[in-house]
Enzyme design. Structure first.
Site, PDB file in Angstrom:
ATOM      1  N   ARG A 183      -2.058 -28.553   8.667  1.00  0.00           N
ATOM      2  CA  ARG A 183      -2.340 -28.192   7.319  1.00  0.00           C
ATOM      3  C   ARG A 183      -3.865 -28.098   7.024  1.00  0.00           C
ATOM      4  O   ARG A 183      -4.160 -27.262   6.252  1.00  0.00           O
ATOM      5  CB  ARG A 183      -1.516 -28.937   6.334  1.00  0.00           C
ATOM      6  CG  ARG A 183       0.040 -28.934   6.436  1.00  0.00           C
ATOM      7  CD  ARG A 183       0.358 -27.530   6.534  1.00  0.00           C
ATOM      8  NE  ARG A 183       1.832 -27.367   6.540  1.00  0.00           N
ATOM      9  CZ  ARG A 183       2.734 -26.381   6.946  1.00  0.00           C
ATOM     10  NH1 ARG A 183       1.858 -25.273   7.433  1.00  0.00           N
ATOM     11  NH2 ARG A 183       3.803 -26.098   7.099  1.00  0.00           N
ATOM     12  N   ASP A 234       9.869 -16.144   2.435  1.00  0.00           N
ATOM     13  CA  ASP A 234       9.220 -16.680   1.223  1.00  0.00           C
ATOM     14  C   ASP A 234       7.924 -16.173   1.131  1.00  0.00           C
ATOM     15  O   ASP A 234       7.794 -15.662  -0.017  1.00  0.00           O
ATOM     16  CB  ASP A 234       9.310 -18.253   1.011  1.00  0.00           C
ATOM     17  CG  ASP A 234      10.704 -18.754   1.062  1.00  0.00           C
ATOM     18  OD1 ASP A 234      11.570 -18.621   0.191  1.00  0.00           O
ATOM     19  OD2 ASP A 234      10.843 -19.871   1.567  1.00  0.00           O
ATOM     20  N   ASP A 268       3.489 -31.266   2.532  1.00  0.00           N
ATOM     21  CA  ASP A 268       2.667 -30.158   3.017  1.00  0.00           C
ATOM     22  C   ASP A 268       1.841 -29.591   1.795  1.00  0.00           C
ATOM     23  O   ASP A 268       0.589 -29.320   1.779  1.00  0.00           O
ATOM     24  CB  ASP A 268       3.467 -28.972   3.553  1.00  0.00           C
ATOM     25  CG  ASP A 268       3.799 -29.125   4.870  1.00  0.00           C
ATOM     26  OD1 ASP A 268       3.368 -29.999   5.383  1.00  0.00           O
ATOM     27  OD2 ASP A 268       5.026 -28.760   5.397  1.00  0.00           O
ATOM     28  N   SER A 321      14.941 -26.347   7.848  1.00  0.00           N
ATOM     29  CA  SER A 321      13.473 -25.923   7.664  1.00  0.00           C
ATOM     30  C   SER A 321      12.748 -26.324   8.744  1.00  0.00           C
ATOM     31  O   SER A 321      12.778 -27.523   9.217  1.00  0.00           O
ATOM     32  CB  SER A 321      12.967 -26.819   6.339  1.00  0.00           C
ATOM     33  OG  SER A 321      11.548 -26.394   6.263  1.00  0.00           O
TER      34      SER A 321
HETATM   35  N1  ARG Z   1       7.884 -34.223   7.755  1.00  0.00           N
HETATM   36  C1  ARG Z   1       6.861 -33.676   8.334  1.00  0.00           C
HETATM   37  C2  ARG Z   1       5.613 -33.659   7.976  1.00  0.00           C
HETATM   38  O1  ARG Z   1       5.510 -33.985   6.689  1.00  0.00           O
HETATM   39  C3  ARG Z   1       6.946 -32.254   8.769  1.00  0.00           C
HETATM   40  C4  ARG Z   1       7.045 -31.311   7.550  1.00  0.00           C
HETATM   41  C5  ARG Z   1       7.452 -29.841   8.008  1.00  0.00           C
HETATM   42  N2  ARG Z   1       7.022 -28.809   7.091  1.00  0.00           N
HETATM   43  C6  ARG Z   1       8.061 -27.742   6.839  1.00  0.00           C
HETATM   44  N3  ARG Z   1       7.588 -27.126   5.823  1.00  0.00           N
HETATM   45  N4  ARG Z   1       9.008 -27.697   7.375  1.00  0.00           N
HETATM   46  O2  ARG Z   1       4.442 -33.688   8.471  1.00  0.00           O
END
Ligand code: ARG
Length: 420
Positions: free
Chosen positions: A101, A21, A130, A181
């Site tokens: 993040r 991506d 995110d 993912s």
């Molecule tokens: N659900 C977790 C969180 O909100 C993990 C997110 C992982 N992000 C991803 N883009 N796969 O912190």
């Protein structure tokens, strides 16, 4: 419009992982948004070579590619404060991605200033947490920057991205494209979607990468001793260690003993319940050890109050509010609470379990002379009698005047009501 023939373009800093991506996004943003792309890659211990990723960015048409090793900053200023706070989202998730993040976003803002960029960009979808963590941090630290999110804006779907990659000669490592993912950094790995979307289905073996299955873990337990100073881990098995190698070591040891598998149906900020699979051996060992040390170093009311703070703290992190005044306020409490949280915790790692077997501290509030039942006992037994008289006085008075008034006894059906 032949954008390429126009004068100098504004710049955008793109959060760049080197995956499909964000790789497609480099020429895409240049073409569709008429911006020069500077890619930005941060090493938070995800185990990828950021210099290779940087080189790949240049082949896709970035005008510059920045790669920063922020592992120490991540551990000292994000991971360890969350550990000291005891922050575990919904009691289960040690928050690896959520901690990463705001740091990435903050470093992107710094890069935007350095490169004179007018915008920042990321590849998040519109359904996840995110995007919130990135955008809230951007908005807070640099409200003037334009935020570009092509996937969320519906301008770049997966098939479109693949198509575009083929046209622009962007290498797609198809074999590495997983049905899940995945996100990972030093403090944990997360895995979602694909076969995990039915919360009834047991996760397939292929969904795990950091930990062995408990049935494959060694039959002999392994002992580890973690050293803490003021709530921060500073050593392993008697050897002083910096945070990064310490967590790396615990991920390895813990993973081999099947520690840190977490299957969590969590409440996302955007109103969705989502089934997530985490692996966080180091995080689980450290949280278990730290919590245990606090049992001897904190007073009863401090420990109790701290569980409320821990919950609030986890929500702040999960919900993208790292750079808030409220977080600063809570951290002031957390830091103060950790003044005497120094000492060692000894754990046994065995087939997916962390079993605490010992704890000690020079500040321990545990007093053997008060606790013991042998002849060294210094506890004042006589004082107990008067204490109990007063402790129960209020309840005794109320029972006499209200509950036992009609002579029938303690009357509350379901809670030992009167005999008929
Ligand atoms: N659900 C977790 C969180 O909100 C993990 C997110 C992982 N992000 C991803 N883009 N796969 O912190």
């Amino acid at each position: 419009m032949p954008a390429d023939t126009q004068g100098p373009r504004d710049k955008v800093i793109l959060a760049y992982s080197g995956g499909l991506d964000t790789s497609v996004m480099v020429p895409w943003i240049r073409e569709k948004y008429n911006l020069d792309v500077v890619t930005f890659t941060v090493d938070l211990g995800q185990g990828e070579d950021i210099h290779k990723i940087k080189a790949k960015a240049m082949t896709t048409g970035a005008i510059d590619a920045v790669a920063i090793d922020a592992r120490n900053l991540f551990v000292d200023c994000f991971v360890f404060p969350s550990l000291m706070a005891g922050a575990m989202y919904e009691g289960k998730y040690p928050l690896a991605t959520a901690l990463g993040r705001p740091l990435i976003a903050k470093l992107m803002v710094d890069a935007a200033r350095e490169h004179g960029a007018k915008a920042v960009a990321h590849g998040c979808t519109g359904k996840g947490n995110d995007q919130v963590r990135f955008d809230v941090t951007f908005q807070t630290l640099a409200p003037d920057l334009r935020i570009i999110a092509p996937v969320r804006e519906g301008k770049m779907s997966r098939p479109q991205a693949l198509d575009y990659a083929a046209k622009h000669n962007i290498q797609v490592e198809a074999t590495r494209e997983s049905p899940y993912s995945i996100d990972q950094n030093l403090f944990g790995r997360s895995c979602e979607s694909g076969l995990l979307e039915d919360p009834w289905d047991e996760p397939p073996t292929a969904a795990f990468a950091w930990t062995v299955d408990p049935t494959k873990a060694p039959d002999t337990p392994q002992y580890v001793t973690i050293d803490f100073e003021q709530g921060r881990p500073v050593g392993l098995d008697g050897k002083k260690m910096d945070g990064v190698p310490l967590i790396e070591a615990l991920n390895k040891i813990g993973g081999a003993h099947a520690i840190g598998r977490i299957d969590h149906v969590e409440n996302r900020l955007v109103g969705i319940k989502s089934r997530e699979l985490y692996e966080a051996p180091g995080a689980i060992i450290l949280h278990d050890a730290h919590r245990e040390l606090e049992t001897i170093c904190l007073s009863k009311p401090a420990a109790r109050f701290k569980t409320l703070v821990a919950q609030e703290y986890a929500d702040i992190i999960y919900n993208g509010l790292w750079f808030s005044a409220f977080h600063q306020d809570l951290f002031a409490f957390v830091a103060s609470s950790q003044r005497f949280v120094s000492g060692q915790v000894r754990l046994k790692l065995y087939k997916g379990h962390t079993i605490v077997v010992g704890r000690k501290s020079e500040y321990s509030l545990y007093n053997k002379h008060l606790a013991t039942y042998d002849t060294a006992d210094q506890f004042d037994h006589d004082a107990a009698k008067g204490f109990i008289r007063l402790w129960g006085l209020g309840q005794q008075t109320q029972a006499k005047l209200q509950l036992l008034k009609d002579g029938k006894g303690f009357d509350l059906p379901g809670l030992m009501g009167p005999k008929e």
